[in-house]
Each structure stands twice: as C-alpha cells, then as structure tokens.
Scaffold this motif. Structure first.
Motif, PDB file in Angstrom:
ATOM      1  N   GLY A  53       0.862  -1.333  -0.127  1.00 33.98           N
ATOM      2  CA  GLY A  53      -0.138   0.022   0.007  1.00 33.98           C
ATOM      3  C   GLY A  53       1.051   1.403  -0.148  1.00 33.98           C
ATOM      4  N   GLY A  56       0.312   4.688   3.314  1.00 35.54           N
ATOM      5  CA  GLY A  56       1.194   5.157   4.492  1.00 35.54           C
ATOM      6  C   GLY A  56       1.878   3.632   5.156  1.00 35.54           C
ATOM      7  N   LYS A  64      -5.145  -7.853   1.892  1.00 36.16           N
ATOM      8  CA  LYS A  64      -6.302  -7.000   2.129  1.00 36.16           C
ATOM      9  C   LYS A  64      -7.484  -8.017   1.237  1.00 36.16           C
ATOM     10  CE  LYS A  64      -5.414  -2.505   3.126  1.00 36.16           C
ATOM     11  NZ  LYS A  64      -5.514  -1.291   3.064  1.00 36.16           N
ATOM     12  N   ASP A  82      -8.499  11.052  -0.043  1.00 29.50           N
ATOM     13  CA  ASP A  82      -8.579  11.963   0.861  1.00 29.50           C
ATOM     14  C   ASP A  82      -7.507  13.073   0.968  1.00 29.50           C
ATOM     15  OD1 ASP A  82     -10.386  12.969   2.897  1.00 29.50           O
ATOM     16  OD2 ASP A  82      -8.903  13.021   4.527  1.00 29.50           O
ATOM     17  N   GLU A  83      -6.284  12.370   0.590  1.00 29.25           N
ATOM     18  CA  GLU A  83      -4.849  13.205   0.532  1.00 29.25           C
ATOM     19  C   GLU A  83      -4.749  14.128   1.664  1.00 29.25           C
ATOM     20  OE1 GLU A  83      -3.279  14.305  -3.419  1.00 29.25           O
ATOM     21  OE2 GLU A  83      -1.835  12.932  -2.410  1.00 29.25           O
ATOM     22  N   GLY A  84      -4.899  14.160   2.793  1.00 31.61           N
ATOM     23  CA  GLY A  84      -5.046  15.251   3.675  1.00 31.61           C
ATOM     24  C   GLY A  84      -3.608  15.401   4.256  1.00 31.61           C
ATOM     25  N   TYR A 168      -8.761  15.921   8.348  1.00 33.83           N
ATOM     26  CA  TYR A 168      -7.778  14.862   7.976  1.00 33.83           C
ATOM     27  C   TYR A 168      -8.188  13.381   8.391  1.00 33.83           C
ATOM     28  CZ  TYR A 168      -3.073  13.229   9.007  1.00 33.83           C
ATOM     29  OH  TYR A 168      -2.161  12.382   9.084  1.00 33.83           O
ATOM     30  N   VAL A 169      -8.939  13.494   9.637  1.00 36.24           N
ATOM     31  CA  VAL A 169      -9.095  12.153  10.323  1.00 36.24           C
ATOM     32  C   VAL A 169     -10.026  11.228   9.170  1.00 36.24           C
ATOM     33  CG1 VAL A 169     -11.166  12.608  11.579  1.00 36.24           C
ATOM     34  CG2 VAL A 169      -9.794  10.825  12.434  1.00 36.24           C
ATOM     35  N   GLY A 171      -9.492  10.433   6.321  1.00 32.48           N
ATOM     36  CA  GLY A 171      -8.572   9.587   5.537  1.00 32.48           C
ATOM     37  C   GLY A 171      -8.237   8.445   6.183  1.00 32.48           C
ATOM     38  N   GLU A 173      -9.183   4.796   7.415  1.00 31.24           N
ATOM     39  CA  GLU A 173     -10.225   4.045   6.632  1.00 31.24           C
ATOM     40  C   GLU A 173     -11.588   3.940   7.488  1.00 31.24           C
ATOM     41  OE1 GLU A 173      -7.830   0.618   6.136  1.00 31.24           O
ATOM     42  OE2 GLU A 173      -8.051  -0.117   8.025  1.00 31.24           O
ATOM     43  N   LEU A 206     -10.382  -1.073   1.022  1.00 34.36           N
ATOM     44  CA  LEU A 206      -9.829   0.261   0.916  1.00 34.36           C
ATOM     45  C   LEU A 206      -8.468   0.467   0.453  1.00 34.36           C
ATOM     46  CD1 LEU A 206     -11.030   3.383   2.738  1.00 34.36           C
ATOM     47  CD2 LEU A 206      -8.708   2.624   2.828  1.00 34.36           C
ATOM     48  N   ASN A 207      -8.252   0.994  -0.613  1.00 36.43           N
ATOM     49  CA  ASN A 207      -6.845   1.310  -0.967  1.00 36.43           C
ATOM     50  C   ASN A 207      -6.363   2.809  -1.187  1.00 36.43           C
ATOM     51  OD1 ASN A 207      -6.545  -2.086  -2.126  1.00 36.43           O
ATOM     52  ND2 ASN A 207      -4.928  -1.143  -0.950  1.00 36.43           N
ATOM     53  N   ASN A 208      -5.332   3.176  -1.109  1.00 34.58           N
ATOM     54  CA  ASN A 208      -4.937   4.604  -1.643  1.00 34.58           C
ATOM     55  C   ASN A 208      -5.020   4.756  -3.041  1.00 34.58           C
ATOM     56  OD1 ASN A 208      -2.066   5.918  -2.509  1.00 34.58           O
ATOM     57  ND2 ASN A 208      -3.565   7.215  -1.046  1.00 34.58           N
ATOM     58  N   THR A 211      -1.776   3.269  -4.830  1.00 26.03           N
ATOM     59  CA  THR A 211      -1.823   1.855  -4.866  1.00 26.03           C
ATOM     60  C   THR A 211      -2.758   1.180  -6.055  1.00 26.03           C
ATOM     61  OG1 THR A 211      -1.815   1.924  -2.378  1.00 26.03           O
ATOM     62  CG2 THR A 211      -2.279  -0.403  -3.503  1.00 26.03           C
ATOM     63  N   GLY A 388      -4.794   6.182  14.217  1.00 16.34           N
ATOM     64  CA  GLY A 388      -3.215   6.616  13.900  1.00 16.34           C
ATOM     65  C   GLY A 388      -2.823   7.960  13.750  1.00 16.34           C
ATOM     66  N   LEU A 389      -4.026   8.870  13.867  1.00 21.42           N
ATOM     67  CA  LEU A 389      -3.742  10.240  14.133  1.00 21.42           C
ATOM     68  C   LEU A 389      -3.079  10.439  15.408  1.00 21.42           C
ATOM     69  CD1 LEU A 389      -6.156  13.188  12.863  1.00 21.42           C
ATOM     70  CD2 LEU A 389      -4.850  13.485  15.122  1.00 21.42           C
TER      71      LEU A 389
HETATM   72  C1  LIG Z   1      -5.438  10.193  10.525  1.00 25.32           C
HETATM   73  C2  LIG Z   1      -5.127   9.159   9.328  1.00 25.32           C
HETATM   74  C3  LIG Z   1      -5.090   9.914   7.976  1.00 25.32           C
HETATM   75  C4  LIG Z   1      -4.978   9.174   6.628  1.00 25.32           C
HETATM   76  N1  LIG Z   1      -5.090   9.658   5.622  1.00 25.32           N
HETATM   77  C5  LIG Z   1      -4.809   9.009   4.484  1.00 25.32           C
HETATM   78  C6  LIG Z   1      -5.125   9.688   3.104  1.00 25.32           C
HETATM   79  O1  LIG Z   1      -5.160  10.686   3.039  1.00 25.32           O
HETATM   80  N2  LIG Z   1      -5.056   8.928   2.135  1.00 25.32           N
HETATM   81  C7  LIG Z   1      -4.670   7.496   2.224  1.00 25.32           C
HETATM   82  O2  LIG Z   1      -4.813   6.642   1.176  1.00 25.32           O
HETATM   83  N3  LIG Z   1      -4.546   6.772   3.305  1.00 25.32           N
HETATM   84  C8  LIG Z   1      -4.583   7.484   4.477  1.00 25.32           C
HETATM   85  N4  LIG Z   1      -4.459   6.976   5.851  1.00 25.32           N
HETATM   86  C9  LIG Z   1      -4.089   5.675   5.802  1.00 25.32           C
HETATM   87  C10 LIG Z   1      -5.414   4.576   5.647  1.00 25.32           C
HETATM   88  O3  LIG Z   1      -6.311   4.715   6.869  1.00 25.32           O
HETATM   89  C11 LIG Z   1      -5.276   3.449   5.187  1.00 25.32           C
HETATM   90  O4  LIG Z   1      -4.295   2.642   5.679  1.00 25.32           O
HETATM   91  C12 LIG Z   1      -4.876   3.515   3.671  1.00 25.32           C
HETATM   92  O5  LIG Z   1      -5.692   4.186   2.694  1.00 25.32           O
HETATM   93  C13 LIG Z   1      -4.611   2.149   3.047  1.00 25.32           C
HETATM   94  O6  LIG Z   1      -4.518   1.975   1.531  1.00 25.32           O
HETATM   95  P1  LIG Z   1      -3.077   1.299   1.097  1.00 25.32           P
HETATM   96  O7  LIG Z   1      -3.286  -0.255   1.721  1.00 25.32           O
HETATM   97  O8  LIG Z   1      -3.512   1.198  -0.143  1.00 25.32           O
HETATM   98  O9  LIG Z   1      -1.954   2.241   1.661  1.00 25.32           O
HETATM   99  C14 LIG Z   1      -4.881   7.677   6.883  1.00 25.32           C
HETATM  100  C15 LIG Z   1      -4.729   7.332   8.142  1.00 25.32           C
HETATM  101  C16 LIG Z   1      -4.825   8.019   9.259  1.00 25.32           C
HETATM  102  C17 LIG Z   1      -4.654   7.477  10.595  1.00 25.32           C
END
Ligand SMILES: Cc1cc2nc3c(=O)[nH]c(=O)nc-3n(C[C@H](O)[C@H](O)[C@H](O)COP(=O)(O)O)c2cc1C
Ligand code: SF4
Length: 428
Positions: A53, A56, A64, A82-84, A168-169, A171, A173, A206-208, A211, A388-389
């Motif tokens: 992924g 992050g 998954k 969400d790209e926060g 931001y939160v 983002g 999942e 759920l994926n970014n 990804t 995670g925040l």
């Molecule tokens: C506070 C917080 C904000 C997050 N913001 C994003 C985000 O903007 N985009 C994102 O892809 N993942 C974000 N994540 C991670 C997601 O929860 C999730 O792990 C991720 O989208 C999984 O996708 P991947 O397996 O393709 O990496 C965030 C996590 C936390 C704790």
C-alpha cells in the motif's frame, strides 16, 4: 537523474476526461486480462507483484483482498482519495491526469472479491476534480469498461464519487466509512476489520489512489515486470512529493529505493545558495524528523524506517538552517491538535497539552522537566490513542527529540534559540 514513469505514463499525453483516450494508450488491457481470471489467479498476480500500500502503512495489497473473501454480501471497493497529509499532492496528480487508471485497479479488485460497487472518497478541496472524474466514468461506461456486463464478461462493476467536508481524520479508513455513511467522521474500534465489516457493515477493501493505479499496469505487464522495479521488499515505483527548502519542488516518480540525498541534491537541485540542510521530515507531518547525517538512505518502505525515518505516503519536507526544529514540530502539533476528532482522551487532551508544552519551549519559558513530560506524553499517545492520528502526533515529537536533542536543550539553557528569539517565540 531520469524519472521512471509507470504511474505518470499518461500524464499530459491523454485526455483524462475521455476513456477512449486512455484505451488508445493501452488502458483497460489489464482489466481485460483479469476478467478472464479466477479469484485465486488474481490474488496470485497481486501477491507475486509484491505490491504494498502507498497510503502510508505499506500493507501487502494481496492480503487485504484475502481478508474480504467471505460469504457476506454485498462487498465494496473503496478508493481513499482524501490526501490530507500536509504538503502531499501525488494522488491529485493521478486523479487529474489519469483517473481511468484508478477505476481499472478498483474494477480488478472488485472482480477478485465479487464486489459490484466502488466508491472514490475525495477530500473537500478536490471537489473541482469531480467533473473530470464524472466524465471519465461516463465515457468508461460508454466503452463498456464499467457498468453492466463489463467487456461482455458478465461481471458488473460501477463507481460512485463521494466528497468529504475537510477533515484530516476522514483519511483513516474507518472514519472514511462513517463519513460516506453520512455520519460524523470518527474512527471505529477494531476488530472487526474492514475486510469483515467495513462500509455499511459489509466486507470492504480500501486502498490508496496510488496503490490502485498500480494494479492495471501489473496485470498488463505481469507480476515479474513489476517486481523487477524497486527493491526486494518494496517493488514498483513511488510518487514522491518534495516540498520545503529545495530549489525544485514537485511530484516525482522513481523506482522504490532511490537515495534520499540524490532526490534532494540531484533531482530537486539542492538548497538555496548560502543555506545548509538542517533536517528532513519523511512521510509528511506525521513522519519522522531526521538530521543531515541520516539522509544517505534508500527511500523504500523498509530501509527508510531502519534509519529512523518513515516512507509514509512519500512526502519529503526539506528544512534548511533558517528554521528551528522545535518550531517546526510546534507547527505539526498545531495541525494535529486541530484535526483530533476528540473521540479518545489520549489524543484529545494529549495533543493540546503537547502543543502547549512545546510552545512554552519556543517562548523560552520551559525547563528540563517539561521536556521529560513531552517525551512521556508523546510515548503515551503513541501507545494508547485509538487511531493513527494520535499515534502519528507522537512521531515528529519523539524523532526530533532523539535526533535534535541539543536544539531542544538550546531552548531551555541560557544559549537560547536564535530563530525563536527573532520571532519573539511566536509560531513561524
Ligand atoms: C489520520 C489518518 C489519515 C489518513 N489519511 C490518508 C489519506 O489521506 N490517504 C490514504 O490513502 N490513506 C490515509 N490514511 C491511511 C488509511 O487509513 C489506510 O491505511 C490506507 O488508505 C490504506 O491504503 P493502502 O493499503 O493502499 O496504503 C490515513 C490514516 C490516518 C490514521
Ligand atoms: S486518536 Fe485522535 S483522531 Fe483518532 S480517534 Fe482518538 S481523538 Fe480521534
């Protein structure tokens, strides 16, 4: 240094609003192959590619998919757009220049788990991209690449768009699922995990964005091809958003494992004349702060963490000697305390207290006891926050104390910090 464009292969070359343009460039070929495969065959390709992924955490993507293989119906595929993360722009580039590559990845995962609906959740600030995505969706349906009976395969899959309200939160999942469901965006307790009980209480993957955009090329060119790019533990390319005090800022695509020093000095032209490097924050505001002696490191998921950094979403903040590291961390904390959803005590209370204590140091009113309390509080948040925040709030604090201890001490003893003194202790 030459970039390697896998994800950005179509940027500026196709019309992002027109699926026909994507198809002419070889688009949806990966989906065509996947539609003829069984679930197990699709999972095998993703597993062999070693795709992890890009949002992050670097979680293996095939795992998954496996988690969502259960009897519950319906199932969902969600794209996290969400790209926060402050300073991060990579997903926006993909959404605006090649949205069909994201749809293709979602449809392939949908085929693997038997989902017929996907959602793209975009941050509020990306609402201006909705017309581009709507048009790309419409033309994808017209070309038979989305909707009913995709490419005559008998498989149905369509995608809906949802926008956040600017948190931001969301983002995270599970907060994202709450938001799509029309509720306040707060993280859920886990287990159950999304593969079992996700969006609308149903199995969800759920994926970014990044990804998902990798999946089409993997099916088009094969898992071996993908694995041949990057490093042993982190295959493929990565989009890096470089910001801060470098001459050339932007989003760059390189194979995983590019050296951080080369990225800063060769790709981004180094620092402005007369400036020296103070620190680099890897992985965005929630990333670790490392010093100039730690930058000779490979940027992939494992190597960068071995050296104390964090790849995260690939954002690299370059910080020169005109800044104060304690003030930079104060800025991070200001963001996190503001974005805390307030559901759990360690983050709701701890984030604000941490900010106040660091602010006290910047105003040169702090003492050694405050520094100990800061470390203690940050460690408690890392261990006990619900999502995670809260964990991330601790990362820049603890890593900067470890790597810039003298800079903290400067704020406490008689020497003082020239940067903070010049600003009268106020935030930059
Ligand atoms: C506070 C917080 C904000 C997050 N913001 C994003 C985000 O903007 N985009 C994102 O892809 N993942 C974000 N994540 C991670 C997601 O929860 C999730 O792990 C991720 O989208 C999984 O996708 P991947 O397996 O393709 O990496 C965030 C996590 C936390 C704790
Ligand atoms: S860690 Fe912070 S953002 Fe996450 S649930 Fe707790 S209060 Fe909300």
């Amino acid at each position: 240094m030459e970039e390697m464009h896998v994800l950005l292969r179509n940027k500026g070359k196709i019309n992002p609003e027109d699926a026909g343009s994507y198809i002419s460039a070889g688009g949806y070929e990966g989906l065509k192959k996947a539609l003829k495969m069984t679930t197990e065959e699709i999972i095998d390709v993703v597993r062999e590619s070693k795709l992890r992924g890009r949002g992050g955490a670097g979680f293996p993507t095939y795992k998954k998919i496996q988690f969502a293989l259960n009897d519950a119906e319906p199932k969902y595929v969600v794209c996290n757009a969400d790209e926060g993360e402050p300073g991060t722009n990579k997903d926006r580039i993909l959404l605006s220049s090649d949205p069909c590559s994201i749809f293709e990845g979602m449809a392939i995962i949908g085929k693997a788990i038997g989902a017929h609906i996907g959602y793209i959740y975009m941050r509020a600030e990306y609402s201006y991209l909705v017309p581009i995505l709507e048009s790309a969706l419409k033309t994808s349906r017209e070309h038979g690449c989305l909707g009913e009976n995709i490419m005559g395969s008998g498989f149905d899959f369509d995608i809906k768009l949802r926008s956040g309200a600017g948190a931001y939160v969301c983002g995270e999942e599970t907060a994202l699922f709450e938001s799509i469901e029309g509720k306040r965006g707060e993280p859920r307790y886990r287990p159950p995990f999304p593969g079992v009980k996700g969006l609308f209480g149903k199995p969800t993957i759920l994926n970014n964005v990044e990804t998902l955009a990798n999946i089409g090329p993997i099916f088009m060119n094969g898992a071996d091809w993908f694995r041949s790019i990057g490093t042993e533990g982190s295959s493929g390319t990565k989009l890096f958003t470089v910001c801060g005090n470098v001459k050339r800022r932007g989003v760059f695509e390189f194979p995983m494992g590019i050296n951080l020093k080369d990225l800063i000095y060769e790709v981004c032209g180094g620092l402005e004349e007369g400036r020296t490097l103070l620190a680099v924050q890897t992985g965005g505001a929630s990333g670790a702060v490392i010093n100039k002696d730690q930058i000779d490191v490979m940027l992939d998921i494992d190597h960068v963490s071995d050296s104390g950094g964090r790849l995260g979403c690939g954002t690299i903040l370059v910080i020169d000697d005109s800044n104060c590291i304690v003030d930079i961390v104060r800025n991070n904390l200001d963001f996190f305390r503001d974005e805390s959803c307030g559901k759990c005590t360690p983050c709701r209370e701890g984030g604000t207290r941490l900010y106040e204590l660091i602010d006290k140091l910047c105003q040169e009113k702090g003492n050694v006891k405050d520094l100990e309390t800061i470390e203690d509080l940050a460690e408690t948040m890392r261990l006990t926050a619900l999502c995670g925040l809260g964990h991330s709030t601790a990362v820049p604090v603890l890593s900067s104390i470890q790597n810039f201890y003298e800079d903290y001490i400067k704020h406490i003893d008689k020497e003082g910090c020239p940067v903070c003194s010049q600003m009268g202790g106020k935030q930059a």
